[in-house]
Scaffold this motif. Structure first.
Motif, mmCIF file in Angstrom:
data_model
loop_
_atom_site.group_PDB
_atom_site.id
_atom_site.type_symbol
_atom_site.label_atom_id
_atom_site.label_comp_id
_atom_site.label_asym_id
_atom_site.label_seq_id
_atom_site.Cartn_x
_atom_site.Cartn_y
_atom_site.Cartn_z
ATOM 1 N N SER A 152 5.217 40.028 47.447
ATOM 2 C CA SER A 152 4.991 38.752 46.786
ATOM 3 C C SER A 152 5.127 37.637 47.802
ATOM 4 N N ALA A 163 8.736 31.835 48.195
ATOM 5 C CA ALA A 163 8.744 30.645 47.353
ATOM 6 C C ALA A 163 8.036 29.503 48.069
ATOM 7 N N SER A 216 1.284 29.438 48.335
ATOM 8 C CA SER A 216 0.360 29.154 47.242
ATOM 9 C C SER A 216 -0.935 29.936 47.246
ATOM 10 N N ARG A 272 4.593 35.213 41.427
ATOM 11 C CA ARG A 272 4.458 33.811 41.823
ATOM 12 C C ARG A 272 3.375 33.158 40.960
ATOM 13 N N ASP A 281 2.573 30.272 40.308
ATOM 14 C CA ASP A 281 1.921 29.069 40.823
ATOM 15 C C ASP A 281 0.927 29.375 41.935
ATOM 16 N N ALA A 282 0.832 30.624 42.370
ATOM 17 C CA ALA A 282 -0.038 30.976 43.489
ATOM 18 C C ALA A 282 -1.465 31.228 43.022
#
Length: 203
Positions: A20, A23, A26, A46, A48-49
């Motif tokens: 993954s 943090a 993106s 994730r 938001d990616a």
């Protein structure tokens, strides 16, 4: 010859994974995505990616779309692409499980091309220096035919990654996979086929 990884479809990702983006990162891409397992896992880890799932196998891309929908991975984008040839750079994470066998019928989900099925796996690591963002990482699971004790994949790929100034390591995960393939005439000179994992990071 680039092709799909042929992973089997899943209704949901495994409960845990080490694959993954970190943090704040993106953009990620799963090359030779097969049924999209890697892309779905990343997207759920994730949310938001932006996650791209690429393959040249249209059936694989359809399976990826189904699996992403079932898992609620709404940011997975399927795209027909020969490796990363149709995508721009800036990826924080690239994962891949390219085919690595020499398939007599050249079926796209398992045929890797080249002398011993290694062609696609050897091509995959040529992209990271171009498309990885600073600090970005590559995780590549594939196979390597071993001839006279020499890993064909390792010998071809690791010097290239070092030349591109990527911090890379290669680990043999299983010393002997697809042993039945060694009965094929094309593998007459091979000692074994090993499963390997390459990890690389762009400084």
């Amino acid at each position: 010859m680039p092709s799909s990884s042929g992973r089997t479809p899943i209704a949901s990702p495994p409960p845990s994974t080490s694959i993954s983006p970190a943090a704040g990162q993106s953009a990620a891409v799963d090359i030779c995505c097969g049924a999209g397992r890697g892309a779905v896992v990343i997207a759920l880890a994730r949310p938001d990616a932006d996650v791209h799932a690429v393959d040249i196998n249209d059936a694989a891309l359809r399976l990826t779309a189904v699996n992403a929908a079932l898992a609620g991975a709404t940011r997975v984008r399927q795209r027909r692409s020969d490796l990363l040839s149709t995508l721009d750079g800036g990826f924080d994470l690239i994962v891949g499980n390219p085919p690595y066998l020499l398939d007599r019928g050249k079926r796209v989900y398992r045929h890797g091309g080249g002398g011993l099925g290694e062609c696609l796996a050897k091509l995959s690591p040529t992209w990271p220096a171009i498309v990885l963002a600073p600090g970005g990482a590559l995780l590549l699971y594939t196979g390597s035919a071993v001839v006279d004790g020499v890993h064909r994949f390792r010998a071809a790929v690791m010097p290239k990654l070092q030349e591109d100034r990527l911090e890379a390591i290669e680990v043999e995960l299983d010393p002997d996979v697809f042993g039945e393939e060694l009965l094929e005439p094309a593998y007459a000179e091979a000692d074994r086929i090993a499963a390997v994992l390459v990890t690389a990071r762009r400084p």
